[in-house]
Structure formats: C-alpha cells, structure tokens
Design an enzyme around this catalytic site. Structure first.
Site, mmCIF file in Angstrom:
data_model
loop_
_atom_site.group_PDB
_atom_site.id
_atom_site.type_symbol
_atom_site.label_atom_id
_atom_site.label_comp_id
_atom_site.label_asym_id
_atom_site.label_seq_id
_atom_site.Cartn_x
_atom_site.Cartn_y
_atom_site.Cartn_z
ATOM 1 N N CYS A 15 5.347 18.840 9.500
ATOM 2 C CA CYS A 15 4.267 18.626 8.987
ATOM 3 C C CYS A 15 4.251 18.427 7.527
ATOM 4 O O CYS A 15 5.277 19.058 6.946
ATOM 5 C CB CYS A 15 3.064 19.730 9.582
ATOM 6 S SG CYS A 15 3.546 21.324 8.937
ATOM 7 N N CYS A 18 4.908 22.141 5.946
ATOM 8 C CA CYS A 18 6.389 22.242 6.230
ATOM 9 C C CYS A 18 7.351 21.394 5.087
ATOM 10 O O CYS A 18 8.163 22.015 4.707
ATOM 11 C CB CYS A 18 6.875 21.996 7.548
ATOM 12 S SG CYS A 18 5.878 22.575 8.925
ATOM 13 N N ASP A 396 -0.714 -19.800 -7.523
ATOM 14 C CA ASP A 396 0.022 -20.893 -8.175
ATOM 15 C C ASP A 396 -0.112 -22.082 -7.269
ATOM 16 O O ASP A 396 -0.022 -22.071 -6.020
ATOM 17 C CB ASP A 396 1.576 -20.146 -8.421
ATOM 18 C CG ASP A 396 2.512 -21.360 -8.975
ATOM 19 O OD1 ASP A 396 1.987 -21.933 -9.992
ATOM 20 O OD2 ASP A 396 3.744 -21.426 -8.747
#
Length: 704
Positions: A15, A18, A396
């Site tokens: 997590c 953590c 372009d």
C-alpha cells in the site's frame, strides 16, 4: 565523486503508506544518502550503498522482497488465498464469528466471547499493531496509527467485539487493496514478459543460444518462424511478416525484408530471418518503453500532488477532532465518558484516508498501463490530465496528416510521345536528383515496370529551386516547375489552365520537354492518410474546438488538404519559428494546445505545446525523448483513443475524490445522533477504498 545509484524491483509492496514507511526506513540506513520509491512500478532507487539484507530488513514489516533491477527473476505469484496475511485475515474472521456465537449463546461479556475476540484482534492485527505502535512512539500519524489507537481504545472501554470486527475489516480492506494494485501493475508485468530472455546467435558456421544481456551490437541473430524477436536490429537476410502489436499496438502484421528494422518483443510469423543486432538489451525499444512507463507512473499528477498535500494535514486534523469529541462533552457537559470515547474512536476509524490516498495513483497506473499495451506511450500523469483538458490540436502536415511520401497522381501528354517514353526520360534524369519529388517519378516508373535502362542520362545539371536538365540518348531535356519552362517557352493557355487546376487540387506540377517544345506533365502529391479525415471528425465529436494544420508547404496545397480533411484552420508557408509563435498564440486563446508531429522536425513547436504528441515513436529515439506522448505506430487513429482515455481518467479521479470525501462527511454527520458504530465506520472506509479501486480498474476496459 559521483554517488552510487542502484535500482531494485520490489515484490510484496502492498500500500501507499507501506511504501512511504519503507522509503523512510531505507533512508535511515547509515550508508544510504537518498532513496525513492516508485509505488506504481514497485521499484526502489537507492543513492549510496545498502545490501539486499539491509533493504529487506527495512521492508520486513510488509514482507517486501528486494531484487536488483538487472537481475531477471521470476516473480513468485502466490494465489490470493495462500498469502500469509490473507490466511491470518481468514483466521481472524473465524474467531470473530465464534466470539459472536459465544456471546449469543452465553452472555455478552462472557470470558469465552472476550477471549475469542482477543484472539481475533491479536491474530488479525499483529502486523498492524507492530507498525502502528512504532509510529505512535515516533509520533508518525498515518492510517495504521489511527487504527491502532481505535482498537486499543475499543478494548479499553470494553467494546471487544467491535474492536475485533474493526481489525478483521481493516485487514480485509488491505488485502483487497493489494489485490487491486497488483491487477493495476499487471500492465508493466506484461511488458516485462514480452521480450525473450535468450536468442540464437550465429558465430562462424555455428549457432549458440545466449542470454540477451550477453549479445553484442553487430551480432547476427537467427529468428525462426513462430519465434519472438529478442533484440532490436536490421534484417540482413530473409523476409517475413512480423506482428508488432506488442510495441506499436498495430493489429495487422508488417511485412519485413532486407534493410527493414525489427524490434525486440515482436513475433516473427512465417519466414526465417537473420537480423544484425543494433542495440544492447537495455537500449531496445521495449526496454525504453518499460523504463518510460515506470517513470511515468512515478511522476505525480497535479490531482495526486493535491491529495498528498491534503492528506498531510487531514490525518492530524482527524486525530484532533476525535480527541475533542472524546474529551470535551464529558468535561464540559457531563457526558458519559464511555459513549463519547466510543464516538471519538468512530471518528478515528472513519477518518482513515485510505480511499483518498489511493484515489489518484491507481487510476494513473491503470490508464498508463492500458495505453502502453495499445501502443500509446504517455510519459506521466500530468500529461494524461492535460490531454483530458484539451480543446485545440495542431498538426504538422508531412508525415502526420499525409503519408510523407509523394506519389505521381497525373501524367498528361502534349505531343506524339508515349507515356512509357515520357516516364522513361523523366526517370533517367531524376535518377541523379536528390529532390523528394524525384523519388515519386522513380517509384511510378518502377510501378509501371518501365525499363529505364533504355534511357541513359549524361551531363546532369540541377537548376536550384526550379528543376534539372540532362542529355538523354543524345537530346537535352528539362524537367521542373512551370517557372523553369516559362523562361524559354510560351506555355499554351490550355496548359496554363490545366496547371492551375492541378495546383488548386493541392498537387505539385512538373513539366518535361526541350527548350523548344513541351512534351508532357506530371502532377505529384503527398497523399493524405486514409484515416486522417475520420480522425479529425472523431476529434470534433469529442469536443475539440479547433483542429489546425501548420505546414511549410504552399498555400494552395495546404488549403486543398485542409478542405478535404475539414480542418478548422490551415496555416501555410510557415518557418519553424512561425509554427512556434502560432502554438503560443493558440495556447493563450484556449489555455492548452497539443501539437502532433513526427518528433524530429518542429521540435520547438512540440516542446512549447501543452502536450507534444509524436507519431511513429517506435524506432525513433528523438520521438521517445522529446514528446510527452508517443504514438508508437505511425497511426493517427490512436489519437482519439488517447483523448478518450485521458478524459475518462480525469472523470474517474474526480469521482474517486468526490466519493471518498463525500462518504467521510456523511459518516461524520452520523456521529452527531450517535448512529455511527465502530464496525460501520470501518465498513464505510473499506467500502470507499474498494469502490475507488474498482472504479479505477474500469480504465483497463477503455477500447480504441
């Protein structure tokens, strides 16, 4: 002396909290100067020195395994129900159930029931308490600190059952969060598994199977039918169809022959190929894609930066609110201590910022991973968010809206000469020219199987900006623009009218003749991509207000293409600095603008646009390095998909944040009448986290 830098892959990182704790623990190692965790990619970068044992010790609280990034290691994929933390969660759930049965059959505060609840709390919450108590001692306040205080508080006021339910639901929430994050990270794992680990190399007359890390540049690699290509290189022998979907997202195989480029991770279909290796394993296109995707997932998007700042102040604020709620009513208004401590604990539990913290990163990780699998390389959450807000896109022309290779569209004769002879004379002269239009003439001669060896050109002279002349089979011929012929011939009115009509259609006209008579003309045009018109229409339907073409080509050609593609605006005869100025002007008008180009030319315009999008990123290092987004295949149809994905990501992030905060506010309101129980608080928090994760994983399903 430069500081030593090491990169590691992590297994078991569960997590965001953590990850933050692990990063802090690594930084605390004396020989480490700095450390950085990439949670999305599960990677750790260490500046300084540390052994694997030291790093794993720093991550022991979350059972993190550390593997050097260059070491190829198969990830140990443990089934969901066999993971240690999930087993303890299941055992904890069993004791909670037995505790409630004992409470129901005996009495509410029976020793057996309390004993079973205590077992559930110890088994399910051991890892939580270990981190939570350590954080509490060091005055670090995160989710685990809040939960530890809440559970100890519940036990203190005799709410053993509720404390046990909170432990179980929190452990379940963490397990499901880990599972969801693993699903989101699968996109990177799939990329890592694309390229083979070994290849067959021919040295002399012998073939050897070697690890890709040991292959040198210029080695000859043998690729048999049905095998994956292990390294980037150039085909030196053989021909085959190669499935490039893994790199470029193209669904159809691409025909490869001698001189063509091939990429690591692509699948050789029916022919045998010999490939000269041009890049080392760490420099291949797939290696660069993996690196860029991982870096992209580490880069914090603006919404994530906001959430991180918000969570920093939010958690201490929740703790203060809980403390005041537990202490002030009993002290000031003679409230019942037990009842108000309980309500304070409920605030702590519901205040957990799990859903909020995970709301953005899981969406960004999932979206970038999905895009990479479809051949779109998005180099960060910030570019994903900016693409979702676009209202104007500039293109372009050459190689982007057009194919970039001019083709002969018309051949017209003005004399008794035949078409084959006209084309033969033109091709004989153009063989000596470097002009892009010359290649169009040569391709047309080849397509019509003209034997150009019948016409031999000598005394070739290039007439700058106008054309060329040469002696072909004893006669001097000129080929070039109408301006060139106007110098020594009076062009008939019908020829002038025809030239004018072709130019209005956006074609470049080349005349062929002598200094006495006109023999014929060629009309040449850079062909518009088949997909360009539908892409522009799709962009307008998506709500892009302005689609603009920027080109250095002449006004007539540009206007013809602009009309054909139904672009909002066309600007022609622009120098690179003019394109840059135009991009800045659009940006001022709309707030943001994307520039789509080939990533090699127009670099200033690509860089100054809010989002620079490069076409055909595969094989062009410049595109991969300069652009914010690279469309790996030379395929414009990926552009509407990218915008749809970006918008859906923005929408999902907003939904996640709104839902996570909305549920917290609702739960806090329920505290006033005393309706919010501890188990309902953790259930609300867990529900919010799960819904946020599942909502984010919907980004895996965005179709092209």
């Amino acid at each position: 002396m430069e500081d030593k830098k090491q990169v590691y892959r992590l297994q078991g990182l569960s997590c965001t909290n953590c990850a933050a704790q692990f990063e802090k623990n690594v930084k605390d190692i004396q020989t480490v100067i700095d450390a950085q965790i990439n949670f999305g990619a599960s990677k750790l970068t260490v500046i300084g020195e540390a052994t694997i044992e030291q790093l794993e010790q720093a991550g022991a609280f979350d059972e993190i395994k550390v593997i050097p990034a260059k070491q190829r290691a198969e990830e140990q994929r443990t089934p969901f129900w066999k993971k240690k933390t999930n087993i303890t969660t299941a055992v904890s759930a069993l004791f909670v159930l037995l505790g409630y049965i004992a409470q129901f059959t005996a009495s509410e505060n029976s020793v057996l029931a309390i004993g079973l609840f205590v077992l559930a709390i110890i088994i399910g919450g051991y890892e939580l308490f270990k981190v939570g108590l350590s954080n509490l001692v060091h005055l670090q306040f995160d989710m685990k600190t809040l939960m530890t205080i809440a559970i100890i508080g519940a036990a203190f006021i005799g709410e053993w059952g509720e404390g046990a339910v909170v432990v179980f639901l929190f452990a379940l929430s963490e397990a499901l969060e880990r599972y969801s994050m693993d699903k989101a990270r699968q996109s990177i794992r799939r990329l890592l598994e694309i390229a083979p680990k070994k290849a067959i190399i021919r040295k002399g007359n012998k073939e050897y199977e070697v690890d890709v890390e040991d292959i040198e540049i210029d080695d000859i690699m043998i690729v048999k039918p049905g095998q994956k290509i292990a390294m980037d290189g150039i085909v030196v022998k053989g021909q085959s169809s190669v499935n490039q979907a893994a790199i470029t997202g193209e669904s159809l195989p691409v025909y490869k022959q001698v001189g063509d480029e091939v990429f690591a991770g692509t699948l050789n279909e029916e022919g045998s190929l010999e490939v000269r290796v041009t890049k080392r394993a760490e420099d291949t296109t797939i290696a660069k894609i993996i690196h860029l995707v991982e870096e992209a997932q580490a880069e914090r998007a603006p919404s994530q930066q906001f959430i991180d700042r918000f969570a920093k102040y939010y958690t201490p604020a929740i703790m203060l609110i809980a403390l005041f709620l537990a202490v002030l009513p009993p002290l000031l208004w003679n409230g019942d201590w037990s009842e108000w401590i309980y309500r304070g604990l409920a605030v702590l539990v519901v205040g957990c910022p799990c859903a909020l913290v995970i709301s953005t990163p899981v969406a960004i990780v999932t979206a970038i991973g999905n895009a990479a699998r479809k051949g779109v390389l998005i180099k960060g959450g910030i570019h994903l968010e900016e693409t979702g807000r676009l209202k104007a896109i500039a293109f372009d022309k050459t190689g982007t809206l057009t194919k970039g290779t001019p083709e002969v569209t018309n051949i017209e004769l003005f004399n008794e000469i035949g078409e084959a002879e006209l084309l033969g004379i033109a091709a004989a002269i153009e063989r000596h020219s470097q002009h892009p239009l010359a290649s169009a003439i040569l391709r047309e001669a080849k397509r019509k199987a003209i034997d150009i060896e019948k016409w031999q050109a000598g005394d070739f002279l290039s007439i700058t900006g106008k054309g060329a002349k040469a002696n072909v089979n004893g006669n001097v011929y000129y080929i070039g623009s109408p301006t060139l012929f106007a110098e020594f011939l009076t062009l008939p009115v019908h020829v002038q009218e025809r030239i004018s009509r072709l130019q209005i259609e956006g074609k470049t006209v080349m005349l062929l003749g002598t200094n006495e008579e006109l023999l014929g003309l060629f009309a040449v045009a850079d062909q518009v991509r088949e997909s360009a018109k539908t892409v522009i229409q799709s962009l307008h339907k998506l709500g892009i207000h302005k689609t603009m073409m920027l080109t250095g080509d002449n006004d007539k050609t540009a206007a013809a293409i602009g009309n054909e593609l139904q672009l909002s605006e066309v600007k022609a005869e622009l120098l690179p600095q003019d394109k840059l100025a135009t991009i800045k002007k659009i940006r001022e008008e709309f707030g943001s603008v994307a520039m789509v180009g080939d990533g090699v030319n127009d670099a200033p315009a690509l860089a100054s646009a809010t989002v620079g999008i490069a076409m055909g990123g595969a094989g062009t290092d410049t595109a991969l390095e300069t652009a914010d987004i690279a469309l790996m295949a030379d395929d414009l149809t990926k552009l509407p998909y990218t915008i749809r994905l970006s918008r859906k990501t923005l929408r999902i992030i907003k939904e996640n944040i709104t839902f996570a905060l909305g549920l917290k506010i609702l739960a806090l309101i329920l505290i006033v009448p005393g309706w919010l129980t501890l188990w309902l608080a953790i259930f609300a928090d867990m529900g919010a986290t799960l819904i946020v994760m599942m909502n984010s994983l919907r980004l895996m399903k965005v179709k092209e």
